[in-house]
Design an enzyme around this catalytic site. Structure first.
Site: not given
Lengths: 411, 347
Positions: B70, B96, B139
């Site tokens: 990322e 993330y 998530h």
């Protein structure tokens, strides 16, 4: 059954500390002219041995030796010498100005001048450098960036082009291909890769060049940048300036012990060179090689420049507390200015008298520029850009909440 | 409240995924400097399929896969933006973005300011956010407050396909960096928090009717999602629909303001509504303490204090990581929002 031996943590140490003498044999030097020069389109893997050896051109007598000796006009070498002397004199003046409290902070590049200046000569108009705070030579080697403007930035005065927002030495000169310098280390290496990727996406001809010190190669961003540069075969040069010291941490603390920083590129699949950073001709030749490789779509090159930080890390640092005081005098790769001067005199293109004359002229030029810059104010005398300007450039257009905050400040 | 501008093309039913894809398509077609980049976004079209078909249509150098990094994605996008491209990058899940935090905070957000306008990094960082999909703690997060604390970043979160497309187009055209948060619970249909009921597809909703061509929903323009007189609900993303369900269930005449742009925001619409109703409930899915609801509450207090007739209520996720098996106890559902509405109007 024997009892297992206790494990021991290894803490790397430099080979010299204050009061002692550094053993520089850890540097793994090659002789001038010894390292072969492959064609710039060589497969990356074939450069693996060059990540351990050291590309050098100038021998102890200042003669250019071997396959890396570049075809370079003496006028270009004189320009390089001039820029190195100018940078050293400029650094010295600004160092004094900081001690006089005209600057809040300064960082000199004593002993590392060749790395930025010879590299700049190998690049072309429109290429973009992503420098650290020790590549002022990229700017000082140019005639179109005024010393006055640079000093105004250092003094954060009313004419500071960065409106008093940046620490001195964190320059930004888009028009000179000098990307805005960040104080956070290693961040700009993947940015340079992205810039180079964009140039390739657009089918442009420009390349990028990124700079990082030996210490900050330990940052994740550096390794990320190597991966991206390899994956996209980005037209970028990644320069690791190994000046042996990251403030007081010896290069072994960043992982340089028993290996080299150039070898980081080997496992990633990048062409990797280790080069004498105090040898103007070697820096120029290796930079030109890497630039040609990038420009012909053969991908990125990682270059470790071996050099020595002759001065303190910054004006807030005292190196005599952590290393022998005479280290720089004893550094086996010498002084880049003395070496190029010796070479030019040796080939009959320079003289001691010319050198002295040039020094005087540059000194006068720098003093004049400093006087003019000081006439526009310094951080200390309060003649700084208006506080209203701090609310500008946060966003392209000033949003309502910032307008209100500016009003609250009453400016 | 703003009006949407320059609508082109007939409206057709779209899910939020299709609307976002259409925004990419329209902008890649209009501006060849728009480059789409991220993990799995190229050949495969992204794990949520937002970028499906773009590589085939615009070529591999306009839409391509990135290494799993990322920080590398955001950093290289900054370089591309500084060069003059308009990168639209995807962080696969909002959870993330943390490895990219230094690049976002220290570099992307500040480049224009630190260089006094010499350089800038206008780019869009898209990331699916929020819970309600059994995503567990990694998530499900809603990190919007993290970005609002950074000077120089715009933070946007749509609640429906129409806004999603119009806001994404505005974000791509913005000259500022934008963090574009997509509540993934809304990708396929409006979600009112009743997890044991089937989702009504977007094709059955007015807001699922999306113009095929170019239009913008301007940034910093909140929407009065549901007009009302009794209490103002300040919310965004999935919670807009939960708040609506709560208003219907309780029969309270709540005015629901969908912020759409979280920061900088449309303060005028917020203040006008709260001054009118005199009551305010702030709802978000993110963790309560130091969440963006705290900023909203403070702003309302500063600007509407003499109009308030009840304490400002906050309904948020609990101050715990998002739990997998206890997801529906964590998620601020219509019952919790309804209880807050009742408290607000009964004072």
């Amino acid at each position: 059954m024997t009892s297992p031996a206790a494990l021991r943590l290894h803490i790397p140490e430099p080979t010299g500390r204050p009061g002692g003498t550094t053993d520089f044999s850890y540097l793994l030097l090659s002789e001038a002219g010894e390292v072969p020069r492959p064609a710039p389109d060589v497969p990356a893997a074939a450069t693996a041995s060059m990540a351990k050896s050291l590309v050098r051109v100038l021998d102890h007598e200042g003669r250019a030796q071997g396959p890396w000796a570049p075809a370079i006009h003496p006028e270009r070498l004189r320009r390089g010498l001039r820029a190195m002397v100018k940078t050293r004199l400029f650094d010295a003046r600004m160092q004094i100005a900081q001690r006089q409290k005209k600057l809040s902070f300064y960082m000199q590049c004593l002993g590392e001048e060749a790395i930025a200046i010879a590299h700049a000569q190998a690049l072309q108009e429109g290429d973009m450098c992503f420098p650290t705070y020790r590549q002022q030579g990229l700017l000082l080697s140019r005639d179109d960036i005024s010393l006055v403007e640079i000093i105004c930035q250092l003094m954060s005065n009313a004419r500071d082009p960065l409106k008093g927002r940046q620490l001195p030495v964190l320059y930004s000169y888009k028009r000179a291909g000098f990307f805005s310098t960040s104080g956070n280390l290693a961040t700009q290496v993947p940015q340079a890769v992205g810039w180079a990727m964009a140039s390739a996406i657009k089918g442009d001809t420009k390349i990028a060049s990124a700079w990082i010190g030996d210490g900050s190669t330990a940052e994740a961003d550096f390794h990320t940048a190597l991966t991206f540069a390899h994956v996209y075969r980005a037209p970028v040069i990644i320069n690791v300036v190994n000046n042996q010291w990251a403030i007081s941490s010896f290069q072994a603390i960043a992982g340089g012990e028993g290996t080299t920083f150039a070898q980081r590129g080997v496992g990633v699949g990048l062409a990797s060179l280790r080069v004498d950073g105090n040898d103007f001709l070697a820096v120029y030749a290796a930079s030109q090689w890497a630039a040609e490789r990038a420009r012909t779509n053969h991908g990125a090159t990682l270059i470790e420049w071996v050099t020595y930080r002759g001065g303190a890390h910054s004006t807030s640092d005292d190196p005599s507390k952590y290393r022998p005081a005479d280290d720089w005098q004893r550094f086996p790769l010498g002084d880049p200015i003395a070496r190029l001067k010796q070479h030019l005199i040796g080939i009959g293109e320079w003289s001691e008298a010319q050198h002295e004359e040039m020094g005087k002229e540059l000194e006068a030029q720098i003093i004049a520029a400093q006087k003019e810059a000081e006439s526009y104010g310094t951080l200390l005398d309060g003649r700084v850009p208006s506080a209203a300007t701090m609310f500008e450039d946060v966003f392209k257009d000033m949003p309502e909440h910032l307008r209100r905050q500016r009003q609250q400040l009453g400016v | 409240m703003s009006t949407d501008i320059q609508t082109q093309g007939a409206s057709v039913p779209m899910t939020m995924v299709q609307a976002l894809r259409s925004a990419h398509d329209v902008m890649m077609g209009r501006d060849e400097d728009v480059v789409v980049y991220g993990e799995d976004v190229g050949y495969f079209g992204g794990v949520f399929r937002v970028t499906e078909g773009l590589q085939a249509k615009y070529g591999k150098t306009r839409c391509f896969d990135a290494p799993i990094s990322e920080s590398g994605i955001v950093a290289t996008a900054l370089g591309m933006a500084a060069y003059g491209l308009k990168p639209v990058v995807e962080i696969q899940f909002a959870d993330y973005f943390y490895p990219a935090m230094d690049q976002i905070v220290s570099e992307v957000a500040r480049l224009r300011h630190r260089s006094a306008g010499d350089f800038a990094a206008p780019m869009v960082i898209r990331m699916p956010c929020g819970g309600g999909i059994y995503g567990g703690q990694t998530h499900s997060q809603s990190p919007e407050a993290v970005f609002t604390h950074i000077c120089g970043i715009r933070t946007v979160m749509p609640s429906n396909p129409y806004d999603a497309k119009g806001l994404l187009i505005a974000s791509i055209e913005s000259e500022d960096p934008v963090v574009f948060l997509e509540p993934k619970r809304l990708y396929n249909g409006p979600f009112d928090g009743r997890h044991d009921q089937p989702v009504v597809p977007w094709s059955k909703h007015d807001m699922g009717k999306v113009p095929e061509g170019y239009y913008k929903v301007p940034l910093e323009s909140a929407a009065v999602f549901r007009p009302g007189k009794a209490v103002t609900v300040l919310t965004y993303g999935t919670m807009v629909w939960v708040a609506e369900r709560a208003a219907i269930d309780t029969g309270i005449d709540a005015e629901i303001i969908d912020l759409r742009s979280i920061w900088p925001l449309d303060l005028e619409t917020i203040v006008n509504s709260v001054r009118k109703t005199g009551r305010c409930v702030v709802v978000h899915e993110a963790t309560r303490t130091s969440g963006f609801g705290a900023e909203l509450t403070a702003l309302v207090q500063e600007h509407c204090f003499y109009h308030l007739e009840a304490p400002i209520e906050r309904v948020c996720g609990w101050d715990t990581p998002y739990p997998h098996a206890q997801e529906w106890a964590y998620f601020p559902g219509p019952a919790r929002v309804g209880a807050a509405l009742k408290r607000a109007v009964e004072v």
